[in-house]
Design an enzyme around this catalytic site. Structure first.
Site, PDB file in Angstrom:
ATOM      1  CB  SER A  93      -0.946  -0.037   1.207  1.00 48.71           C
ATOM      2  OG  SER A  93      -1.942   0.956   1.098  1.00 48.71           O
ATOM      3  CG  ASN A  94      -0.449   4.706  -1.132  1.00 45.42           C
ATOM      4  OD1 ASN A  94      -1.075   5.472  -0.407  1.00 45.42           O
ATOM      5  ND2 ASN A  94      -0.983   4.119  -2.183  1.00 45.42           N
ATOM      6  NE  ARG A  95       4.412   8.193   5.111  1.00 42.38           N
ATOM      7  CZ  ARG A  95       5.167   9.259   5.336  1.00 42.38           C
ATOM      8  NH1 ARG A  95       6.251   9.460   4.598  1.00 42.38           N
ATOM      9  NH2 ARG A  95       4.849  10.124   6.272  1.00 42.38           N
TER      10      ARG A  95
END
Ligand code: CTP
Length: 212
Positions: free
Chosen positions: A21-23
């Site tokens: 995923s990402n932030r």
């Protein structure tokens, strides 16, 4: 107006317990949804997994992966008069998803990645009269050039560009410093709350709709 907003990250499964995923916190997209609701617009909010509350009055469509998000956007695009693609869609997914938890014994796994669908680019084939707003979250001083490139490539009316490494901008903060990139050029906005950025975006959409 009927405004379709996407927000948050997507998650791409590796196995039943792990993902890529990402932030993204979802804050910017939720702020756009809130600003649109404040102005009396109808909002469908297609949201990846986030830990912030949805603005009252939004119809939330929860999704997990980029493929889920694309399916939800495909369904709700026909209803919408404007699309605001705030979501930080994961660009890659594991090519194979293990049905069982990958165990640590044995050699470390090597993940083969495949591209996820570009949701905004795919939607642009069905743009019609809709107003499209994209985002360009970049790391570096050339973020406005990148935003301009993405505006053309994805047929957006407005791309909201920012350098996520700049002070006060980026992930998990309540503020943002953005530039509006349109066919007419670049407008640099000062540092402001994400809600205020959301209100500026809604103002822009309303002005654009009035011109049509
Ligand atoms: N976007 C999308 N689908 C993807 C990736 C991005 O719809 N698979 C949308 C984002 O929501 C955003 C815009 O496209 O509004 C630009 O996203 P960004 O990740 O900055 O652009 P990319 O096309 O992924 O370009 P690059 O990898 O070159 O930065």
């Amino acid at each position: 107006m009927k405004i379709l907003v996407t927000a948050g990250p997507t998650r791409e499964a590796i196995d039943p317990v792990r993902y890529i995923s990402n932030r993204s916190s979802g804050r910017m997209g939720y702020a756009v949804a809130q600003a649109a609701l404040e102005r009396g617009h109808e909002v469908v909010l297609v949201s990846g997994p986030v830990s912030i509350p949805a603005p009252a009055g939004a119809r939330v469509v929860p999704v997990v992966s980029a493929a889920d998000m694309k399916a939800a956007v495909d369904v709700h695009l026909a209803w919408s008069e404007a699309l605001v693609m705030c979501a930080a869609v994961a660009d890659w997914r594991p090519k194979r998803v293990s049905a069982v938890k990958i165990k640590k014994r044995g050699a470390s796994p090597v993940l083969q990645l495949a591209r996820t669908p570009d949701i905004l680019a795919a939607a642009s084939a069905r743009k019609g009269d809709r107003i499209f707003v994209g985002f360009a979250a970049e790391t570096g001083a050339d973020f406005e050039t990148e935003a301009a490139r993405k505006r053309k490539k994805k047929r957006c009316d407005l791309v909201v560009g920012n350098d996520v490494t700049a002070p006060g901008a980026g992930f998990d903060v309540e503020t943002n410093r953005v530039s509006f990139v349109t066919v007419d050029g670049v407008e640099r906005l000062p540092l402001m709350s994400k809600l205020e950025v959301g209100r500026r975006i809604v103002d822009w959409i309303e002005r654009q709709a009035a011109l049509r």
